[in-house]
Motif scaffolding. Structure first.
Motif, PDB file in Angstrom:
ATOM      1  N   ASP A 190      -0.172  -3.643   3.221  1.00 25.24           N
ATOM      2  CA  ASP A 190      -1.272  -2.883   1.833  1.00 25.24           C
ATOM      3  C   ASP A 190      -0.711  -1.730   1.432  1.00 25.24           C
ATOM      4  OD1 ASP A 190      -3.861  -4.022   1.037  1.00 25.24           O
ATOM      5  OD2 ASP A 190      -4.404  -2.068   2.002  1.00 25.24           O
ATOM      6  N   GLU A 191      -1.452  -0.684   0.536  1.00 20.40           N
ATOM      7  CA  GLU A 191      -1.231   0.457  -0.507  1.00 20.40           C
ATOM      8  C   GLU A 191      -2.276   1.229   1.035  1.00 20.40           C
ATOM      9  OE1 GLU A 191      -1.703   0.608  -3.822  1.00 20.40           O
ATOM     10  OE2 GLU A 191      -4.457  -0.228  -3.881  1.00 20.40           O
ATOM     11  N   HIS A 192      -2.495   0.500   1.585  1.00 18.54           N
ATOM     12  CA  HIS A 192      -3.577   1.759   2.023  1.00 18.54           C
ATOM     13  C   HIS A 192      -3.529   1.959   3.488  1.00 18.54           C
ATOM     14  CE1 HIS A 192      -5.417   3.860  -1.453  1.00 18.54           C
ATOM     15  NE2 HIS A 192      -5.668   1.928  -1.925  1.00 18.54           N
ATOM     16  N   ASP A 193      -2.805   0.850   4.412  1.00 22.32           N
ATOM     17  CA  ASP A 193      -2.705   0.123   5.952  1.00 22.32           C
ATOM     18  C   ASP A 193      -2.682   2.171   6.646  1.00 22.32           C
ATOM     19  OD1 ASP A 193      -1.341   0.238   8.507  1.00 22.32           O
ATOM     20  OD2 ASP A 193       0.299  -1.936   7.141  1.00 22.32           O
ATOM     21  N   PRO A 194      -4.326   1.698   7.497  1.00 23.68           N
ATOM     22  CA  PRO A 194      -3.984   3.297   7.920  1.00 23.68           C
ATOM     23  C   PRO A 194      -2.779   3.301   9.559  1.00 23.68           C
ATOM     24  CG  PRO A 194      -5.606   1.637   8.677  1.00 23.68           C
ATOM     25  CD  PRO A 194      -4.419   0.511   7.210  1.00 23.68           C
ATOM     26  N   VAL A 195      -2.091   2.130  10.211  1.00 23.74           N
ATOM     27  CA  VAL A 195      -1.781   2.460  10.626  1.00 23.74           C
ATOM     28  C   VAL A 195       0.256   2.648  10.434  1.00 23.74           C
ATOM     29  CG1 VAL A 195      -1.089   0.788  12.809  1.00 23.74           C
ATOM     30  CG2 VAL A 195      -3.361   0.859  11.777  1.00 23.74           C
ATOM     31  N   VAL A 196       0.333   1.595  10.076  1.00 31.53           N
ATOM     32  CA  VAL A 196       1.815   2.126   8.825  1.00 31.53           C
ATOM     33  C   VAL A 196       1.519   2.191   7.966  1.00 31.53           C
ATOM     34  CG1 VAL A 196       4.292   0.542   8.965  1.00 31.53           C
ATOM     35  CG2 VAL A 196       2.483  -0.052  10.705  1.00 31.53           C
ATOM     36  N   PRO A 197       2.284   3.260   6.850  1.00 29.63           N
ATOM     37  CA  PRO A 197       1.741   3.527   5.613  1.00 29.63           C
ATOM     38  C   PRO A 197       2.972   2.730   4.479  1.00 29.63           C
ATOM     39  CG  PRO A 197       3.288   5.543   7.034  1.00 29.63           C
ATOM     40  CD  PRO A 197       2.123   4.038   8.269  1.00 29.63           C
TER      41      PRO A 197
ATOM     42  N   GLU B 145       5.743  -7.236  -1.738  1.00 29.27           N
ATOM     43  CA  GLU B 145       4.581  -7.169  -2.582  1.00 29.27           C
ATOM     44  C   GLU B 145       3.648  -6.199  -1.550  1.00 29.27           C
ATOM     45  OE1 GLU B 145       3.315  -9.427  -4.933  1.00 29.27           O
ATOM     46  OE2 GLU B 145       5.799 -10.815  -5.639  1.00 29.27           O
ATOM     47  N   GLN B 146       2.586  -5.828  -2.693  1.00 28.65           N
ATOM     48  CA  GLN B 146       1.966  -5.235  -2.234  1.00 28.65           C
ATOM     49  C   GLN B 146       0.257  -5.515  -2.152  1.00 28.65           C
ATOM     50  OE1 GLN B 146       3.906  -0.996  -3.893  1.00 28.65           O
ATOM     51  NE2 GLN B 146       1.495  -1.354  -3.648  1.00 28.65           N
ATOM     52  N   THR B 147      -0.438  -5.366  -1.339  1.00 28.40           N
ATOM     53  CA  THR B 147      -1.305  -5.882  -1.217  1.00 28.40           C
ATOM     54  C   THR B 147      -2.682  -3.762  -1.655  1.00 28.40           C
ATOM     55  OG1 THR B 147      -2.342  -5.236   1.427  1.00 28.40           O
ATOM     56  CG2 THR B 147      -0.770  -8.147   0.213  1.00 28.40           C
ATOM     57  N   SER B 148      -4.034  -4.920  -1.755  1.00 24.56           N
ATOM     58  CA  SER B 148      -5.159  -3.179  -1.505  1.00 24.56           C
ATOM     59  C   SER B 148      -6.195  -3.542  -1.317  1.00 24.56           C
ATOM     60  CB  SER B 148      -5.355  -3.373  -3.094  1.00 24.56           C
ATOM     61  OG  SER B 148      -6.060  -2.149  -3.172  1.00 24.56           O
ATOM     62  N   GLY B 149      -6.548  -2.710   0.029  1.00 19.94           N
ATOM     63  CA  GLY B 149      -8.083  -2.885   0.517  1.00 19.94           C
ATOM     64  C   GLY B 149      -8.454  -4.413   1.528  1.00 19.94           C
TER      65      GLY B 149
END
Length: 317
Positions: A254-261, A278-282
């Motif tokens: 995920d592009e906003h992963d708060p644990v692993v950037p 593959e990126q996810t969002s949210g």
């Protein structure tokens, strides 16, 4: 080298704004002050305490109450004192092994079972050392990796591994350390929200606002963990352990992963041979495991057309 030059557009659900960092509680403030004082007066002792805290897999309590997952049976994991059995959803096809992340358990990966069974795969999972129903409150990456390796060997027909977070490091390391027959049997590898290395995880953990450990203490953590693991922390590095692997790898992040950037996934793109991002969002770090688009993406990637049938059976307890 990679097989694509840029990731696909993010798989979007409802976007989430980064949450504000929570204020430190009294306990965390006291611990932070204690580490600062320890760094000046007794860095070796502070380092041991911090290393033990880093290896803790549960916030409190012991093993969870055992509940057999719906539709599963147990299979024996031989040669590992930490983990004696796992869960198996039998089917006629080759096996997909699901490896959960640190501080979680096999139930976090349960959402992948149904779509994988629908493709004809057999599915297996287990609770890592000091996770889920496995005994203990803290463990090491070495023990985690050995448990994954023992599961691969006991199942004997693992052709796909899906790892989440630190379970991704354990999965790659287990393949790298496996004998040639079991390593070559793996035809697809999926890494979800994966950090590049244990070193990057430790650096983020030791320097976040809850810790901000002094450099002297951090150095002692590395020394302590090397003793506990039998290898330096830097050994557990996907970009090194997986560099020579030819197996196709799907990285989902995920592009906003708060644990692993996301930068960790981008580093994997540069270091693995046959990789797709593959990126996810949210979806963050954990919700990514339950999102339908992610499940669909993974099942397409590991579709059975590229895999070989097997009649090998794991041992059942």
């Amino acid at each position: 080298m990679t097989d694509i030059t840029s990731p696909s557009p993010p798989l979007s659900q409802q976007p989430q704004q980064p949450a504000a960092a929570p204020a430190l509680g009294i306990g965390a403030s006291l611990a932070k002050a204690g580490y600062q004082l320890g760094g000046m007066l007794a860095p070796a002792l502070a380092g041991r305490i911090a290393a033990d805290a880093f290896g803790r897999s549960r916030s409190k309590g012991g093993r969870t109450l055992f509940r057999m997952p719906l539709g599963a049976q147990t299979f024996e994991i031989a040669g590992n004192d930490d983990v004696r059995h796992g869960y198996l959803w039998k089917n006629h096809g080759p096996t997909v092994l699901l490896v959960h992340g640190w501080g979680s358990d096999s139930s976090s990966m349960i959402g992948f079972v149904k779509p994988l069974l629908a493709l004809g795969f057999q599915v297996a999972s287990f609770d890592a050392p000091a996770h889920g129903e496995s005994a203990g409150n803290k463990t090491t990456m070495t023990r985690f990796v050995k448990a994954v390796g023992a599961a691969i060997k006991s199942l004997d027909n693992v052709q796909v591994i899906v790892g989440h977070s630190l379970g991704s490091i354990a999965s790659v390391a287990a393949i790298a350390h496996a004998d040639a027959r079991h390593a070559e049997a793996v035809k697809r590898l999926v890494l979800i929200a994966a950090p590049v290395s244990l070193s990057t995880v430790l650096e983020r953990w030791s320097t976040n606002q809850h810790q901000q450990l002094p450099p002297a203490v951090i150095g002692k953590i590395y020394e302590r963990l090397q003793v506990q693991n039998g290898v330096p922390v830097s050994h557990w590095d996907i970009s090194v352990l997986g560099a020579a692997m030819e197996v196709p790898v799907l990285v989902v992040h995920d592009e906003h992963d708060p644990v692993v950037p996301l930068s960790e996934a981008q580093r994997l793109m540069r270091s693995l041979k046959n990789v797709r991002l593959e990126q996810t969002s949210g979806l963050g770090h954990s919700r990514i495991l339950s999102a339908t688009p992610v499940k669909e993406l993974i099942t397409r990637f590991i579709g059975p057309s590229h895999l070989t049938p097997t009649s090998l059976e794991p041992s059942n307890d």
